[in-house]
Design a protein around this motif. Structure first.
Motif, mmCIF file in Angstrom:
data_model
loop_
_atom_site.group_PDB
_atom_site.id
_atom_site.type_symbol
_atom_site.label_atom_id
_atom_site.label_comp_id
_atom_site.label_asym_id
_atom_site.label_seq_id
_atom_site.Cartn_x
_atom_site.Cartn_y
_atom_site.Cartn_z
ATOM 1 N N MET A 32 0.852 -1.179 0.000
ATOM 2 C CA MET A 32 0.000 0.000 0.000
ATOM 3 C C MET A 32 0.894 1.236 0.000
ATOM 4 N N SER A 33 0.439 2.257 -0.659
ATOM 5 C CA SER A 33 1.208 3.499 -0.754
ATOM 6 C C SER A 33 0.850 4.462 0.380
ATOM 7 N N VAL A 34 1.717 5.414 0.595
ATOM 8 C CA VAL A 34 1.457 6.479 1.564
ATOM 9 C C VAL A 34 0.197 7.245 1.164
ATOM 10 N N ALA A 35 -0.011 7.448 -0.135
ATOM 11 C CA ALA A 35 -1.216 8.149 -0.603
ATOM 12 C C ALA A 35 -2.475 7.428 -0.145
ATOM 13 N N ALA A 36 -2.465 6.101 -0.184
ATOM 14 C CA ALA A 36 -3.628 5.328 0.259
ATOM 15 C C ALA A 36 -3.841 5.496 1.763
ATOM 16 N N LEU A 37 -2.757 5.527 2.528
ATOM 17 C CA LEU A 37 -2.871 5.763 3.975
ATOM 18 C C LEU A 37 -3.448 7.149 4.247
ATOM 19 N N LEU A 38 -2.955 8.149 3.516
ATOM 20 C CA LEU A 38 -3.436 9.519 3.708
ATOM 21 C C LEU A 38 -4.912 9.655 3.364
ATOM 22 N N SER A 39 -5.371 8.870 2.393
ATOM 23 C CA SER A 39 -6.773 8.970 1.977
ATOM 24 C C SER A 39 -7.732 8.543 3.084
ATOM 25 N N LYS A 40 -7.229 7.818 4.069
ATOM 26 C CA LYS A 40 -8.048 7.360 5.195
ATOM 27 C C LYS A 40 -8.031 8.349 6.365
ATOM 28 N N LYS A 41 -7.286 9.430 6.216
ATOM 29 C CA LYS A 41 -7.153 10.427 7.283
ATOM 30 C C LYS A 41 -7.817 11.734 6.857
ATOM 31 N N PRO A 42 -8.294 12.524 7.833
ATOM 32 C CA PRO A 42 -8.846 13.845 7.470
ATOM 33 C C PRO A 42 -7.753 14.721 6.870
ATOM 34 N N SER A 43 -7.995 15.280 5.698
ATOM 35 C CA SER A 43 -6.963 16.069 5.023
ATOM 36 C C SER A 43 -6.844 17.487 5.576
ATOM 37 N N ASP A 44 -7.835 17.925 6.332
ATOM 38 C CA ASP A 44 -7.804 19.284 6.870
ATOM 39 C C ASP A 44 -7.209 19.339 8.275
ATOM 40 N N LYS A 45 -6.581 18.265 8.728
ATOM 41 C CA LYS A 45 -6.130 18.173 10.116
ATOM 42 C C LYS A 45 -4.614 18.175 10.238
ATOM 43 N N ILE A 46 -3.911 18.839 9.336
ATOM 44 C CA ILE A 46 -2.462 18.938 9.437
ATOM 45 C C ILE A 46 -2.143 20.128 10.339
ATOM 46 N N ILE A 47 -1.535 19.855 11.481
ATOM 47 C CA ILE A 47 -1.208 20.905 12.448
ATOM 48 C C ILE A 47 0.240 21.327 12.229
ATOM 49 N N THR A 48 0.437 22.610 11.983
ATOM 50 C CA THR A 48 1.783 23.138 11.776
ATOM 51 C C THR A 48 2.021 24.336 12.689
ATOM 52 N N VAL A 49 3.292 24.623 12.900
ATOM 53 C CA VAL A 49 3.704 25.814 13.638
ATOM 54 C C VAL A 49 4.891 26.422 12.906
ATOM 55 N N SER A 50 5.186 27.664 13.237
ATOM 56 C CA SER A 50 6.392 28.293 12.689
ATOM 57 C C SER A 50 7.538 28.083 13.678
ATOM 58 N N ALA A 51 8.735 28.263 13.209
ATOM 59 C CA ALA A 51 9.911 28.090 14.056
ATOM 60 C C ALA A 51 9.952 29.109 15.194
ATOM 61 N N SER A 52 9.241 30.220 15.038
ATOM 62 C CA SER A 52 9.241 31.263 16.072
ATOM 63 C C SER A 52 8.165 31.055 17.143
#
Length: 144
Positions: free
Chosen positions: A1-21
């Motif tokens: 299975m590809s990473v793309a297939a794994l990602l398709s099972k996860k909410p795409s709007d839930k990527i949490i990011t921060v800045s280095a500051s």
């Protein structure tokens, strides 16, 4: 299975990011509020420059004490960070994570962040695959 297939099972709007500051306190609050173990550190909201995990924060606390909470993410983040692409095989990502002893891997296309894969995602996939293989073998034995 590809990473793309794994990602398709996860909410795409839930990527949490921060800045280095961002302060370590703010990043810690994000981890707690979202019940996650790591945040991706980005510039321009989608270019990966590092990753900050609970483990990084604990190590910072052990080395510097409570004052670490006022420091910036850049002071504790892991950089450069190992990434994968959507076309990578899930088993390869699991191997890389196990060998590198880390639990989260940003997924990028070119320089752009498109998701995050956790060790839980790849282990769950592996367990599902093994269960399907075992069921197929049982079916073969009982009907053959």
């Amino acid at each position: 299975m590809s990473v793309a297939a794994l990602l398709s099972k996860k909410p795409s709007d839930k990527i949490i990011t921060v800045s280095a500051s961002t302060s370590i306190r703010e990043a810690s609050e994000l981890l707690a509020q979202n019940k996650i173990g790591a945040v991706v550190v980005t510039e321009d909201k989608d270019r990966v420059v590092g990753i900050l995990s609970e483990r990084d924060i604990v190590r910072g606390l052990a080395a510097r004490g409570a004052s670490v909470m006022t420091q910036r993410v850049a002071d504790l983040m892991t950089a450069p960070v190992e990434t994968c692409t959507p076309s990578d095989a899930a088993d390869d990502v699991m191997r890389r994570m196990s060998e590198g002893r880390f639990r989260h891997m940003p997924v990028t296309e070119g320089m752009k962040l498109v998701g995050v894969i956790s060790i839980g995602d790849v282990v769950k996939n592996r367990i599902n695959t093994l269960e399907q293989e075992a069921n197929a073998m049982r079916d073969y034995i009982t009907t053959g």
